[in-house]
Design a protein around this motif. Structure first.
Motif, PDB file in Angstrom:
ATOM      1  N   GLY A 156       1.029  -1.224  -0.037  1.00 27.44           N
ATOM      2  CA  GLY A 156       0.107   0.150   0.039  1.00 27.44           C
ATOM      3  C   GLY A 156       0.740   1.161   0.046  1.00 27.44           C
ATOM      4  N   ILE A 157       1.995   1.160   0.716  1.00 31.82           N
ATOM      5  CA  ILE A 157       2.804   2.392   0.607  1.00 31.82           C
ATOM      6  C   ILE A 157       3.311   2.559  -0.673  1.00 31.82           C
ATOM      7  CG2 ILE A 157       4.790   3.152   1.789  1.00 31.82           C
ATOM      8  CD1 ILE A 157       4.083   1.840   4.405  1.00 31.82           C
ATOM      9  N   MET A 158       3.973   1.451  -1.299  1.00 29.97           N
ATOM     10  CA  MET A 158       4.453   1.396  -2.605  1.00 29.97           C
ATOM     11  C   MET A 158       3.640   2.073  -3.465  1.00 29.97           C
ATOM     12  SD  MET A 158       7.811   0.758  -1.931  1.00 29.97           S
ATOM     13  CE  MET A 158       8.078   0.985  -3.775  1.00 29.97           C
ATOM     14  N   PHE A 159       2.527   1.543  -3.458  1.00 29.78           N
ATOM     15  CA  PHE A 159       1.436   2.144  -4.427  1.00 29.78           C
ATOM     16  C   PHE A 159       1.147   3.500  -4.230  1.00 29.78           C
ATOM     17  CE2 PHE A 159      -3.103   3.103  -5.384  1.00 29.78           C
ATOM     18  CZ  PHE A 159      -3.062   2.728  -6.788  1.00 29.78           C
ATOM     19  N   GLY A 160       1.064   4.145  -3.044  1.00 28.49           N
ATOM     20  CA  GLY A 160       0.704   5.664  -2.689  1.00 28.49           C
ATOM     21  C   GLY A 160       1.912   6.296  -3.274  1.00 28.49           C
ATOM     22  N   LEU A 161       3.015   5.907  -3.009  1.00 30.89           N
ATOM     23  CA  LEU A 161       4.558   6.442  -3.545  1.00 30.89           C
ATOM     24  C   LEU A 161       4.558   6.734  -5.070  1.00 30.89           C
ATOM     25  CD1 LEU A 161       7.147   5.134  -0.982  1.00 30.89           C
ATOM     26  CD2 LEU A 161       6.064   7.694  -1.141  1.00 30.89           C
ATOM     27  N   GLU A 162       4.140   5.624  -5.571  1.00 33.26           N
ATOM     28  CA  GLU A 162       3.924   5.384  -7.385  1.00 33.26           C
ATOM     29  C   GLU A 162       2.814   6.500  -7.791  1.00 33.26           C
ATOM     30  OE1 GLU A 162       3.359   1.552  -8.226  1.00 33.26           O
ATOM     31  OE2 GLU A 162       5.536   0.784  -7.693  1.00 33.26           O
ATOM     32  N   GLU A 163       1.684   6.704  -7.071  1.00 28.97           N
ATOM     33  CA  GLU A 163       0.540   7.218  -7.345  1.00 28.97           C
ATOM     34  C   GLU A 163       1.118   8.797  -7.313  1.00 28.97           C
ATOM     35  OE1 GLU A 163      -2.508   7.047  -8.685  1.00 28.97           O
ATOM     36  OE2 GLU A 163      -1.451   5.097  -9.329  1.00 28.97           O
ATOM     37  N   ASP A 208      -0.708  14.421 -11.876  1.00 25.47           N
ATOM     38  CA  ASP A 208      -0.530  15.719 -12.183  1.00 25.47           C
ATOM     39  C   ASP A 208      -0.226  16.539 -10.932  1.00 25.47           C
ATOM     40  OD1 ASP A 208      -0.614  18.548 -13.133  1.00 25.47           O
ATOM     41  OD2 ASP A 208      -2.556  18.279 -14.087  1.00 25.47           O
ATOM     42  N   LYS A 209       0.703  17.154 -10.804  1.00 19.47           N
ATOM     43  CA  LYS A 209       1.275  18.005  -9.731  1.00 19.47           C
ATOM     44  C   LYS A 209      -0.191  18.905  -9.310  1.00 19.47           C
ATOM     45  CE  LYS A 209       4.960  15.811  -9.123  1.00 19.47           C
ATOM     46  NZ  LYS A 209       4.690  14.474  -8.307  1.00 19.47           N
ATOM     47  N   ASN A 210      -0.797  19.333 -10.353  1.00 17.10           N
ATOM     48  CA  ASN A 210      -1.807  20.443  -9.866  1.00 17.10           C
ATOM     49  C   ASN A 210      -3.057  19.850  -9.608  1.00 17.10           C
ATOM     50  OD1 ASN A 210      -0.143  22.680 -10.813  1.00 17.10           O
ATOM     51  ND2 ASN A 210      -0.600  22.206 -12.802  1.00 17.10           N
ATOM     52  N   ASP A 211      -3.370  18.244  -9.633  1.00 19.12           N
ATOM     53  CA  ASP A 211      -4.592  17.710  -9.187  1.00 19.12           C
ATOM     54  C   ASP A 211      -4.702  17.307  -7.485  1.00 19.12           C
ATOM     55  OD1 ASP A 211      -6.796  16.144  -8.965  1.00 19.12           O
ATOM     56  OD2 ASP A 211      -6.436  14.955 -10.735  1.00 19.12           O
ATOM     57  N   ALA A 212      -4.927  18.408  -6.892  1.00 20.21           N
ATOM     58  CA  ALA A 212      -4.913  18.459  -5.373  1.00 20.21           C
ATOM     59  C   ALA A 212      -5.543  17.022  -4.914  1.00 20.21           C
ATOM     60  CB  ALA A 212      -5.518  19.684  -4.807  1.00 20.21           C
ATOM     61  N   ASP A 213      -6.946  16.876  -5.409  1.00 22.64           N
ATOM     62  CA  ASP A 213      -7.698  15.703  -5.089  1.00 22.64           C
ATOM     63  C   ASP A 213      -6.953  14.463  -4.962  1.00 22.64           C
ATOM     64  OD1 ASP A 213      -9.798  17.413  -4.396  1.00 22.64           O
ATOM     65  OD2 ASP A 213     -10.828  16.935  -6.373  1.00 22.64           O
ATOM     66  N   VAL A 214      -6.319  14.208  -6.135  1.00 24.06           N
ATOM     67  CA  VAL A 214      -5.409  12.982  -6.330  1.00 24.06           C
ATOM     68  C   VAL A 214      -4.385  12.823  -5.427  1.00 24.06           C
ATOM     69  CG1 VAL A 214      -4.204  11.568  -7.859  1.00 24.06           C
ATOM     70  CG2 VAL A 214      -6.158  12.530  -8.944  1.00 24.06           C
ATOM     71  N   GLN A 215      -3.691  14.037  -5.213  1.00 21.54           N
ATOM     72  CA  GLN A 215      -2.757  14.061  -4.342  1.00 21.54           C
ATOM     73  C   GLN A 215      -3.342  13.808  -2.638  1.00 21.54           C
ATOM     74  OE1 GLN A 215      -0.939  17.893  -4.492  1.00 21.54           O
ATOM     75  NE2 GLN A 215       1.035  17.173  -5.793  1.00 21.54           N
ATOM     76  N   LYS A 216      -4.297  14.252  -2.302  1.00 29.11           N
ATOM     77  CA  LYS A 216      -4.772  14.052  -1.035  1.00 29.11           C
ATOM     78  C   LYS A 216      -5.263  12.538  -1.023  1.00 29.11           C
ATOM     79  CE  LYS A 216      -6.856  18.601  -0.011  1.00 29.11           C
ATOM     80  NZ  LYS A 216      -8.121  19.461   0.184  1.00 29.11           N
ATOM     81  N   GLU A 217      -5.686  12.050  -2.049  1.00 29.24           N
ATOM     82  CA  GLU A 217      -6.238  10.675  -1.931  1.00 29.24           C
ATOM     83  C   GLU A 217      -4.843   9.657  -1.815  1.00 29.24           C
ATOM     84  OE1 GLU A 217      -7.932   7.306  -5.000  1.00 29.24           O
ATOM     85  OE2 GLU A 217      -8.804   9.440  -5.109  1.00 29.24           O
ATOM     86  N   ALA A 218      -3.878  10.080  -2.611  1.00 31.11           N
ATOM     87  CA  ALA A 218      -2.761   9.303  -2.557  1.00 31.11           C
ATOM     88  C   ALA A 218      -1.939   9.440  -0.947  1.00 31.11           C
ATOM     89  CB  ALA A 218      -1.491   9.474  -3.487  1.00 31.11           C
ATOM     90  N   LEU A 219      -1.914  10.701  -0.623  1.00 30.00           N
ATOM     91  CA  LEU A 219      -1.335  10.716   0.933  1.00 30.00           C
ATOM     92  C   LEU A 219      -2.173   9.925   1.947  1.00 30.00           C
ATOM     93  CD1 LEU A 219      -0.428  14.514   0.522  1.00 30.00           C
ATOM     94  CD2 LEU A 219       1.131  12.660   0.793  1.00 30.00           C
ATOM     95  N   SER A 220      -3.759  10.227   1.597  1.00 25.50           N
ATOM     96  CA  SER A 220      -4.504   9.320   2.598  1.00 25.50           C
ATOM     97  C   SER A 220      -4.198   7.933   2.620  1.00 25.50           C
ATOM     98  CB  SER A 220      -5.641   9.677   2.238  1.00 25.50           C
ATOM     99  OG  SER A 220      -6.850   8.955   2.956  1.00 25.50           O
TER     100      SER A 220
END
Length: 97
Positions: A29-36, A41-53
């Motif tokens: 799960g950690i590896m998947f989150g890091l890969e994501e 796209d660095k401007n996609d805040a929702d995807v960043q929040k999801e990956a960090l979560s």
């Protein structure tokens, strides 16, 4: 090798396999989150929040598993505190729901 030694080795092998299996899911799960985080796209805040979560959830799960396994399979200082043991088990079980 005598029968007692073979039994000890078999138990050690089974226990090691179980521990590695339990930790592998959280580590994946950690590896998947890091890969994501690397490919989004660095401007996609929702995807960043999801990956960090996802990273937070997986790392918390790994930490809770480690604490429970440490108490179960080692002579840990935490073993002398019932409240600490109870807290570790509760945290672990809450993640399993």
């Amino acid at each position: 090798m005598n029968k007692n030694t073979k039994n000890i080795l078999l138990i050690t092998e089974l226990l090691s396999g179980r521990l590695l299996h339990d930790f592998a899911n959280s580590m994946n799960g950690i590896m998947f989150g890091l890969e994501e985080l690397e490919v989004i796209d660095k401007n996609d805040a929702d995807v960043q929040k999801e990956a960090l979560s996802f990273l937070k959830e997986s790392s918390d799960d790994l930490i809770y598993k480690h604490k429970v396994m440490k108490q179960a399979y080692s002579s840990s200082a935490d073993n002398y505190s019932f409240d600490q043991t109870k807290s570790n088990i509760e945290n672990y079980l809450l993640k399993k729901k």
